[in-house]
Scaffold this active site. Structure first.
Site, PDB file in Angstrom:
ATOM      1  N   TYR A  60       0.849  -1.198   0.000  1.00 50.68           N
ATOM      2  CA  TYR A  60       0.000   0.000   0.000  1.00 50.68           C
ATOM      3  C   TYR A  60       0.876   1.237   0.000  1.00 50.68           C
ATOM      4  O   TYR A  60       1.804   1.342   0.793  1.00 50.68           O
ATOM      5  CB  TYR A  60      -0.906   0.029   1.238  1.00 50.68           C
ATOM      6  CG  TYR A  60      -2.334  -0.278   0.862  1.00 50.68           C
ATOM      7  CD1 TYR A  60      -3.008   0.519  -0.048  1.00 50.68           C
ATOM      8  CD2 TYR A  60      -2.986  -1.377   1.389  1.00 50.68           C
ATOM      9  CE1 TYR A  60      -4.301   0.228  -0.423  1.00 50.68           C
ATOM     10  CE2 TYR A  60      -4.292  -1.678   1.012  1.00 50.68           C
ATOM     11  CZ  TYR A  60      -4.945  -0.872   0.105  1.00 50.68           C
ATOM     12  OH  TYR A  60      -6.216  -1.155  -0.272  1.00 50.68           O
ATOM     13  N   GLU A  62      -0.520   4.754  -0.751  1.00 53.84           N
ATOM     14  CA  GLU A  62      -1.326   5.944  -1.080  1.00 53.84           C
ATOM     15  C   GLU A  62      -0.481   7.206  -0.913  1.00 53.84           C
ATOM     16  O   GLU A  62       0.257   7.332   0.066  1.00 53.84           O
ATOM     17  CB  GLU A  62      -2.562   6.005  -0.179  1.00 53.84           C
ATOM     18  CG  GLU A  62      -3.665   5.098  -0.694  1.00 53.84           C
ATOM     19  CD  GLU A  62      -4.716   4.788   0.342  1.00 53.84           C
ATOM     20  OE1 GLU A  62      -4.330   4.346   1.440  1.00 53.84           O
ATOM     21  OE2 GLU A  62      -5.899   4.986   0.045  1.00 53.84           O
ATOM     22  N   ASP A 206      -6.885  12.269 -25.593  1.00 53.06           N
ATOM     23  CA  ASP A 206      -6.880  10.884 -25.125  1.00 53.06           C
ATOM     24  C   ASP A 206      -6.105  10.103 -26.191  1.00 53.06           C
ATOM     25  O   ASP A 206      -6.633   9.785 -27.254  1.00 53.06           O
ATOM     26  CB  ASP A 206      -8.310  10.364 -24.995  1.00 53.06           C
ATOM     27  CG  ASP A 206      -8.337   8.911 -24.528  1.00 53.06           C
ATOM     28  OD1 ASP A 206      -7.288   8.241 -24.601  1.00 53.06           O
ATOM     29  OD2 ASP A 206      -9.414   8.439 -24.106  1.00 53.06           O
ATOM     30  N   LYS A 235      -1.484  -0.825 -25.188  1.00 50.42           N
ATOM     31  CA  LYS A 235      -1.846  -0.978 -26.596  1.00 50.42           C
ATOM     32  C   LYS A 235      -0.546  -1.025 -27.423  1.00 50.42           C
ATOM     33  O   LYS A 235       0.275  -1.888 -27.147  1.00 50.42           O
ATOM     34  CB  LYS A 235      -2.809   0.131 -27.015  1.00 50.42           C
ATOM     35  CG  LYS A 235      -4.146   0.061 -26.221  1.00 50.42           C
ATOM     36  CD  LYS A 235      -5.176   1.021 -26.729  1.00 50.42           C
ATOM     37  CE  LYS A 235      -6.544   0.807 -26.110  1.00 50.42           C
ATOM     38  NZ  LYS A 235      -6.742   1.434 -24.792  1.00 50.42           N
ATOM     39  N   ARG A 241      -1.245  -3.690 -18.484  1.00 52.97           N
ATOM     40  CA  ARG A 241      -2.617  -3.179 -18.637  1.00 52.97           C
ATOM     41  C   ARG A 241      -2.823  -2.071 -17.619  1.00 52.97           C
ATOM     42  O   ARG A 241      -3.018  -2.340 -16.426  1.00 52.97           O
ATOM     43  CB  ARG A 241      -3.606  -4.311 -18.418  1.00 52.97           C
ATOM     44  CG  ARG A 241      -5.069  -3.899 -18.431  1.00 52.97           C
ATOM     45  CD  ARG A 241      -5.933  -5.084 -18.708  1.00 52.97           C
ATOM     46  NE  ARG A 241      -5.634  -5.611 -20.016  1.00 52.97           N
ATOM     47  CZ  ARG A 241      -6.141  -5.157 -21.158  1.00 52.97           C
ATOM     48  NH1 ARG A 241      -6.998  -4.164 -21.148  1.00 52.97           N
ATOM     49  NH2 ARG A 241      -5.789  -5.687 -22.309  1.00 52.97           N
TER      50      ARG A 241
HETATM   51  N1  DSN Z   1     -11.641  -0.947 -25.398  1.00 53.95           N
HETATM   52  C1  DSN Z   1     -10.550  -0.227 -26.015  1.00 53.95           C
HETATM   53  C2  DSN Z   1     -10.442  -0.508 -27.469  1.00 53.95           C
HETATM   54  O1  DSN Z   1     -10.564  -1.662 -27.836  1.00 53.95           O
HETATM   55  O2  DSN Z   1     -10.230   0.387 -28.260  1.00 53.95           O
HETATM   56  C3  DSN Z   1     -10.643   1.216 -25.758  1.00 53.95           C
HETATM   57  O3  DSN Z   1     -10.846   1.436 -24.404  1.00 53.95           O
END
Ligand code: DSN
Length: 424
Positions: A60, A62, A206, A235, A241
């Site tokens: 933890y 915080e 974003d 991504k 993640r």
């Molecule tokens: N769910 C993601 C995607 O597949 O683009 C975006 O949050």
């Protein structure tokens, strides 16, 4: 310092919980055995996975490095400081917050930092390529804030910049947001900055989908133009993640307070350590080569699918993903997804702009190249993959025992044998 790492003891897990161990193994088989073309997925390195499976998960912490609400944070402070510094350097940003648990959590924090309930945000509409957290009615963002949406131009299928400016002048939003989850083309950040300045709005990007391409210097960065940039780390970026935010120095305090304590409690220190590892990976020359190859592959995949009648919206892509209109081949998105699945190819159905179908049926599919590029595939393989997708979509079936499913699956197996995910 300890001589041996404690964690990732798979033999112990197999002995204690064979059911979950079996899921971990069969998921690995699934990843290795098929083609993964979900544009928002990738294969993290063993180094990132090792940090994720570490004892840092226990702590933890915080607060922020040097300012924690718990004792015993000396070691996790080092991990977070490394993650912050590497993130700032990678994106040439004034400030980085590496605590968001996900992209949605990062976005919540941006709303928390800049908006009060009822304030107006101007963002891309979800059916035209935006995101759930960009003011859709089913999300907190649409329930608590007044969301006004721009879309794409019906001719070009690219962002309707005139509409952006007109809606900004009309609604004087507190925040203008660029980015989304199904935008194949580069975004004109300079334009958005100018419009935001004209109406006195905060400019937020974003960048979840394309931040990995920015990290690899394969496309222009939003950081010099935006007040704040939120993103996910799993991504194209290929990390754990999770999420992160970078911003201008003047917003540092607001962003940090919005992440903790406004939106989140204890940060996930194992994930923060994994983000530090990932940011180090992204600063290497190998990663820059990877990012450029992701785009080359996406262009060829989009073009080759187009040659088989599966039309890329906007005519192609500048990024890692393309969105395809299946109406010319008279197949729905849901059917195409099922046929590809039966053939060992994972894609997702996706609404296309001005889609006549409901979102759970959809007229399109979205395909992306982060995973197959991590496997080492190049443009020649993209042409093969386009043929396999087109065959499955236009002549295949959702039944894995159908002759076309079997035939395509055999060719997929042959391809992934040559370019294995997570080589043994
Ligand atoms: N769910 C993601 C995607 O597949 O683009 C975006 O949050």
């Amino acid at each position: 310092m300890s001589e041996s790492f404690y964690g990732s003891d798979f033999a112990a897990l197999q002995s204690f919980d064979p059911e979950i161990a079996g899921v971990l193994l069969s998921e690995l088989d699934r990843l290795r055995g098929g083609l993964q073309l979900i544009a928002s997925e990738n294969f993290s390195s063993p180094e990132v996975l090792t940090a994720l499976g570490s004892t840092l998960s226990n702590k933890y912490a915080e607060g922020y490095p040097g300012r924690r609400y718990y004792g015993g944070c000396s070691e996790v402070d080092k991990a977070e400081e490394l993650a912050i510094e590497r993130c700032k350097t990678l994106f040439e940003a004034d400030h980085a917050n590496v605590q968001p648990h996900s992209g949605a959590s990062a976005n919540q924090a941006v709303y928390g930092a800049f908006m009060q309930p009822g304030d107006t945000i101007l963002a891309m509409s979800l059916p035209h390529g935006g995101h759930l957290t960009h003011g859709t009615k089913v999300s907190f963002s649409g329930k608590w804030f007044n969301a006004v949406h721009y879309g794409v131009d019906p001719e070009t299928e690219n962002i309707d910049y005139e509409q952006v400016e007109r809606l900004a002048q009309e609604h004087r939003p507190k925040v203008i947001l660029a980015g989304g989850s199904a935008i194949p083309r580069l975004i004109d950040f300079e334009f958005f900055r100018r419009v935001a300045d004209e109406v006195g709005a905060v400019f937020w990007v974003d960048a979840a989908h394309f931040i990995g391409l920015v990290a690899g210097k394969a496309i222009p960065s939003p950081v010099p133009f935006a007040d704040v940039v939120s993103f996910t780390t799993h991504k194209v970026l290929r990390g754990p993640r999770s999420g992160a935010i970078v911003c201008r120095e003047e917003h540092r305090v607001a962003i940090d307070k919005a992440v903790f304590p406004m939106m989140q409690g204890g940060p996930q220190m194992h994930s923060i350590a994994a983000k530090a590892v990932n940011f180090k990976e992204c600063a290497t020359p190998e990663y820059a080569v990877y990012a450029r190859q992701v785009i080359d592959n996406a262009r060829v995949l989009a073009e080759s699918l187009g040659e088989r009648g599966i039309r890329p919206t906007t005519g192609g892509t500048d990024t890692h993903l393309s969105l395809h209109d299946l109406q010319p081949v008279e197949v729905t998105g849901v059917d195409a997804e099922a046929r590809c699945d039966a053939a060992g190819i994972t894609v997702n159905k996706n609404a296309i702009p001005f889609d006549p179908q409901k979102p759970n049926i959809a007229s399109g599919i979205r395909v992306g190249t982060p995973c197959v590029t991590t496997q080492g595939m190049g443009t020649d393989e993209m042409k093969v993959i386009a043929d396999l997708i087109a065959t499955a979509v236009t002549t295949g079936d959702a039944d894995p025992e159908h002759a076309v499913s079997r035939e395509v699956r055999a060719q997929v197996s042959e391809l992934v044998e040559r370019f294995p995910a997570y080589p043994r």
